[in-house]
Each structure stands twice: as structure tokens, then as C-alpha cells.
Motif scaffolding. Structure first.
Motif, mmCIF file in Angstrom:
data_model
loop_
_atom_site.group_PDB
_atom_site.id
_atom_site.type_symbol
_atom_site.label_atom_id
_atom_site.label_comp_id
_atom_site.label_asym_id
_atom_site.label_seq_id
_atom_site.Cartn_x
_atom_site.Cartn_y
_atom_site.Cartn_z
ATOM 1 N N ARG B 184 -12.060 5.732 -4.108
ATOM 2 C CA ARG B 184 -10.800 5.620 -3.370
ATOM 3 C C ARG B 184 -11.060 5.574 -1.880
ATOM 4 N NH1 ARG B 184 -5.518 9.218 -4.134
ATOM 5 N NH2 ARG B 184 -4.840 7.998 -2.344
ATOM 6 N N ASN B 185 -10.291 4.771 -1.203
ATOM 7 C CA ASN B 185 -10.366 4.622 0.247
ATOM 8 C C ASN B 185 -11.695 4.066 0.735
ATOM 9 O OD1 ASN B 185 -7.731 5.444 0.605
ATOM 10 N ND2 ASN B 185 -8.322 7.605 0.696
ATOM 11 N N LEU B 186 -12.443 3.473 -0.155
ATOM 12 C CA LEU B 186 -13.655 2.765 0.263
ATOM 13 C C LEU B 186 -13.329 1.280 0.376
ATOM 14 C CD1 LEU B 186 -16.494 4.352 -1.927
ATOM 15 C CD2 LEU B 186 -15.611 5.061 0.314
ATOM 16 N N THR B 187 -14.052 0.577 1.233
ATOM 17 C CA THR B 187 -13.908 -0.874 1.265
ATOM 18 C C THR B 187 -14.666 -1.444 0.074
ATOM 19 O OG1 THR B 187 -15.908 -1.239 2.539
ATOM 20 C CG2 THR B 187 -13.906 -0.850 3.783
ATOM 21 N N SER B 188 -14.447 -2.711 -0.152
ATOM 22 C CA SER B 188 -15.058 -3.372 -1.294
ATOM 23 C C SER B 188 -16.575 -3.210 -1.281
ATOM 24 C CB SER B 188 -14.674 -4.853 -1.268
ATOM 25 O OG SER B 188 -15.403 -5.561 -2.211
ATOM 26 N N ALA B 189 -17.171 -3.455 -0.105
ATOM 27 C CA ALA B 189 -18.631 -3.387 0.003
ATOM 28 C C ALA B 189 -19.140 -1.968 -0.290
ATOM 29 C CB ALA B 189 -19.071 -3.822 1.395
ATOM 30 N N GLU B 190 -18.451 -0.993 0.305
ATOM 31 C CA GLU B 190 -18.856 0.395 0.070
ATOM 32 C C GLU B 190 -18.713 0.768 -1.394
ATOM 33 O OE1 GLU B 190 -17.241 1.986 4.447
ATOM 34 O OE2 GLU B 190 -16.023 2.218 2.632
#
Lengths: 333, 333
Positions: B184-190
DNA sequence: CCTGGCACTCGGAACCTGAGAGTGCCAAGT
DNA sequence: ACTTGGCACTCTCAGGTTCCGAGTGCCAGG
């Protein structure tokens, strides 16, 4: 006024015109269709048919071509929808068989229909009234915006954005989602009633707006999405069609027009010919549509748009067959 | 070999041909474009330009028309993209301004672009790399099927179906959804990295297949959806276009073709002229495309498809302007 | 290197013509 | 009363011919 022979003449003219796209004359007619009378007799019949408005002449001393009224009579009384060949049935079956999810079924259906009719196919997303609500979620996107998600057992997902008070805590969102658990495993119709109940108990917080959003989603179902395919086939509608092409393409982009075009979902094949279409850009086309679903539970409509001069028996057969197969396929799961 | 005057001649020919769609002769050219030399001189120049492959004659003793190579030179060196009028800018701004959610922005953009260029518009859904994952859910549809849902902060929803062991309890599904809360709350790459981690800790249950599904969803992002609009405009591409129309319409139905057509997302306007398009059905069309997004963070591409004989400066200006406005609009909210 | 002049080419519009398909009508036949 | 063969008539379309003019290429002179 219209005896059997005159009807046979009309049928022959339409058959011939559909095949050759050229006005049909009396001589060619007796030669090709074994009518066992002389051309002069046919001429008299044709004159009558023209008087009655079933035929028309592009110019004096050319053959006759059918009018919309002529096609209408043909479709209503002069032809029967003949079943498809086993090979075609098998093709339909295998083509739909590989579908993974609902989107896939719809997109395969539209391609299939365009392919076998060589016309423009339109498929409305099904409203499966036996489908039940599997999941409702409320997800915060920004401080003052949330997304309401609704998932049905058919895998259909609908969404709505709602405004929320800026101070709303995540817990409140979760609470509202939990509150919505009441409608789980209900059908759309049942859920609407349950929600009406819920709405009356004036709960504080954001639940009311969620209830409103979900109710709207359920109510909006009928005006569901429509998918179009085989647009390239308009290029094959005939040389005389080029002038009328632009409005047709325009109409095909308008969801609203398409939905009205498909009309009321009925479980048999309906045909709308030329001027019978209220939409002005489509008055040189015909629409062949059919509802699909269970016998007493029509889910949605699919159909094709083609030139007025189309092969009605074959098109109607294809539309009916595809509608049945898709209905059966979806019913099975 | 190509002095300034020859280039001016080429420019004038293209301008004239785009406007009148008729081969341009030497006499008409000097009359209409104040070239201050005699027709004979122009003729010599035209002969040179033809030798070099920038012009061609439809038949002997007709005027010249530009070749793809001629248009290419024109686009590269003979014209500059001129800014839009304030009125046009305002129109774009207000038209996009009313958009509610992401779908709305995209559909408005495609209509806008088709409208102002009078060509076929293509808009790729944006991949906002700063968007973060807001929600992941695993929902049972049937005994052995579940739906994996992924929602980002832009309101974008993607889904995947997975098979689950028939005996799986609802608790296990919930547990797997909870397990996914890590991203959750991560960007796609992360998120992709985090998931790789998760996958390595060989957890039992259905979590692995959920992780796989989500990873696939994140990876599939770039080949995201494409929306097409203004297809009716192909009917206006010109009378000489009717033959080539069907393959063009066909290409416009193929998502894969469209994505390749838009090409690599770059932040400036790129033009592909006639045969420069690898797709065979589009070799009598040109594609004007531009990436959109933040200066150093291109999200996706949009563009238009039109006849090779199009007004390049104006089309390029429109595409660029729309790309900028959409990028800015999305960045703001 | 530009220009005016000139002969030449060729496509397209305009026109004509004949053939043929198709018609409507009528009088005679069944 | 309906059907039929005959017949005169109409009108489109394909083909051929002609003619005009736009446009060209080339050349000799400035």
C-alpha cells in the motif's frame, strides 16, 4: 391485391438485387427464377408492386429495386430464418469457448459477429439479474475523494467517485464498507430494496453518500457499456454507400445512439429497416438485433448494422445463433 | 543541390497541395506565392526536386505533388509549429476542465483532439509513475475462481482472474488481501520490488498466486488501454482515399497496432509519414504523436492519424497543445 | 543562371452515336 | 379475367472521337 405470384416476384427481385446489387428487369427474372410465366406478366406484376410501394425504379427503363417497405414485407412474410450449418455452429462454439472472463466473452462475441456477418457488430454488456453482489469497497483516493467499488459474481466491476468530508478518518471509510456488507450475495433488485431500508435509518457519517452511490450504480446498470466491432466493414457496404458513410461512423461512436438502436431487449430477432431507424444518419442502413440470455430472462441485446441491401435471412440466422450461444455460454458460467 | 529557392518552391507546393488537393503547376505557383521568378525557372527547380525524389507527377503534363520524402523535408526543415490562438487555448482548457475522473479525462481528450484536428484521435491511458497503490482486494467469484483487484490513487482499476483451490476458505482470501497490504502507498516500481521479496519467502496458501497476479498487473501497465475517437473523419480524408479506407479502419480496431503506432513516449511531437509507418494498411496515412506528462516523466502518448496530405503545422500544433494541457491537468489533480 | 518562346504531350471534358435492356400498352388468345 | 406476344419507345451506358488547355521540357538569348 397481392397474390402468391406477386409475392414470389418480390422475393425473387430482392434475392437477385441483394446478390448482384443491380436493378432487376423482367426478362432476367423469369430466366433466373423459373417463374413459368412470360416477362410481360412479370412486368404487370412489377407495375402493381411499384404502385403499392414495394418497388421503385432508379430511373425510367432500368430494372426495379426494392424499397424499405419491400424489404419489410420480405422479412415479415417471405422468408424464414434458416438454421446455420453444423460447421458454422462449431465455429461459433469453439470461438466463444476459450473466453476467460466477461470482458473476454463480450469482445470475442463482437468480433465473431462482425466476422460472420461481414457487418458492424454491436454487443451490449449483459445484465445478469441472477448475478449477486460479491463485494463493495470504499477506497480513499485523496483527502476529500473516495472511490466506491462494486463487484458482482460475474466479475463485473463498476465504480463511482464520491466526495467525502476532508476530515474523514480511514476507519469511517472502512466502517461504511462494513455497513454495506448487508447487501452481499443479494441480486441487484434485492440490493436496491435493502439499500432503501438502510438509507431510511439516518445513519451519520459517510454511509449515506456511499448508499446513494451504490444505488446509483445498480440503477445505472441498464445503460451499461456497449462494444462495437468490425467497423472496417462499412467500407464494404457498397459503392453507393460512400456518401452516407460519415454519419454512420459518427453514430457508431455514440453510446446513446447505439443503445437506442439495439432497442428493447426481446428474445427474438428484430429487424429495423432503413427509415424505420429513427436516427437520421442510419436511414440507409438496417439493424438486426436480438436479446440474449435465458428464455425468460433477457440480459442484454446484441446485433449488427449493415446496408439496407443485406442478406436478411442469413444475417438474421447469424445474429440469432450467436445470441443463443452467448446466452447459453454465460448461463453455464 | 537544394538552394533556398528550391526549398521555398517545395514549401509552396506542399502548402498549395494540402489546401486544394490538386497537382500544382509552375504557373499557378508563381501567381499565388510571389516567388519573383518566371515559371520557367520554377520548372527547372521542380525538375530538380523531382530528380531528388521530393516531388512526383501523377501523369505526364500534370502538376507535381509531394512525395513522402517531400513531406518529411517539409516537416523537418521548412516549417515550425506555431502556437495556437488564445481562443483555441481557452477552448481546450474549458473542455478538459469539467472532467470528473480519469476515464472522463481520457474520453474528453480523445473527442477534443478529433474535433480540432478533424482527424482520428488516439489516446493512451496514462501511466502515472507517481501514482501509488491504494488498495488490493481478493474477491471470490465462484468456488474455484477469484478476482484480484488493484486500485491506484489516480482511480485506475485493474483486475485479474485467478484460479484457487476449491477448498479455499474465505478467511484465506482475506488473509492474502491483508498480506498484500505491504505494498500500500508504494509506487508501481517500488511495489514490484516489494513483491519480489514477498515471493521469495515461500508462504503457503494462495498468497503466491495473488502476488503473481498483482506483479503481472503492474508489469502489464505499459501496454495499457488505448481509446480511439473521431473515426468518422476518415470519411473526410479525401476522395482518393476510399480505396485505402478499409485497412485503416481495420488498423484502428487493433489495440496492438495502435500502441505500436503511437510508439515510444517522447515528450515532443513526432511525425511518421506514409511509408514510414511499418503497418501496411496505414501507408497512405501520417501519424502525429506526442508524449504527455511532466517534463521528465512521460506518462503515455496521444496522437492523431490523418491523410498523408494533411496540414502538418496545424496538426502538430494541436497535438502538442492538447498533450501539454492534458499533462498539466493530470499533474494538478 | 534566369527567361521568354515554342513545340509537344496528355488527360479530361464534351459530344456523339449505337446497342441493349427495359418499359408500357394493346390486342389477341385461353 | 388473366396471360401473352408484339411493338414502339425511352433512357442509360459504353465506346469512340474531338478538342482544349494546362503543363512540360528544351533551347537560344540575355
Amino acid at each position: 391485391m397481392l397474390d402468391d405470384r406477386k409475392l414470389a416476384v418480390l422475393r425473387a427481385i430482392i434475392t437477385d438485387y441483394v446478390e448482384n446489387s443491380e436493378p432487376v428487369g423482367s426478362k432476367a427474372l423469369v430466366e433466373r427464377y423459373r417463374l413459368d410465366v412470360s416477362p410481360a406478366t412479370i412486368r404487370n406484376d412489377m407495375a402493381t408492386l411499384e404502385e403499392e410501394g414495394y418497388l421503385t425504379q432508379p430511373h425510367t427503363s432500368a430494372g426495379r429495386i426494392p424499397t424499405d417497405k419491400g424489404y419489410r414485407l420480405f422479412v415479415d412474410r417471405l422468408t424464414s430464418v434458416k438454421p446455420l450449418s453444423p460447421a458454422e455452429k462449431r465455429a461459433i462454439s469453439t470461438f466463444l469457448g476459450g473466453a476467460a472472463d466477461l470482458d473476454d466473452v463480450v469482445s470475442r462475441t463482437v468480433r465473431l459477429l462482425a466476422q460472420i456477418t461481414q457487418q458492424v457488430a454491436i454487443v451490449q454488456y449483459p445484465i445478469v439479474s441472477t448475478a449477486v453482489i460479491r463485494h463493495i469497497d470504499v477506497i480513499r483516493l485523496h483527502a476529500d475523494r473516495a472511490l466506491v467499488l462494486l463487484v458482482t459474481s460475474t466479475g463485473r466491476i463498476t465504480q463511482a467517485h464520491i466526495e467525502i468530508p476532508a476530515g474523514t478518518a480511514d476507519e469511517d471509510l472502512e466502517a461504511s464498507a462494513v455497513g454495506m456488507a448487508a447487501v452481499r450475495n443479494l441480486t441487484s433488485a434485492e440490493a436496491v430494496r435493502a439499500l432503501a431500508h438502510l438509507a431510511r435509518e439516518a445513519v451519520p457519517g459517510i454511509l449515506p453518500s456511499v448508499v446513494a452511490a451504490v444505488t446509483a450504480l445498480l440503477a445505472a446498470d441498464p445503460t451499461t457499456r456497449v462494444v462495437v466491432g468490425g467497423v472496417q466493414n462499412v467500407a464494404r457496404f457498397g459503392d453507393d454507400f460512400h456518401a452516407a458513410m460519415e454519419p454512420v461512423l459518427e453514430a457508431l461512436e455514440e453510446q446513446v445512439v447505439l443503445l437506442r438502436l439495439l432497442g428493447e431487449a426481446r428474445n427474438d430477432v428484430t429487424v429495423r429497416i432503413g427509415h424505420e431507424n429513427e436516427y437520421i444518419g442510419l436511414q440507409s442502413t438496417s439493424v438486426v438485433a436480438s436479446g440474449y440470455g435465458m428464455p425468460d430472462d433477457v440480459w442484454a441485446t446484441l446485433g449488427v448494422v449493415g446496408p439496407t441491401r443485406m442478406n436478411y435471412p442469413s444475417t438474421m440466422a447469424s445474429v440469432r445463433a450467436v445470441a443463443r450461444y452467448v446466452g447459453r455460454f454465460l448461463a453455464e458460467g
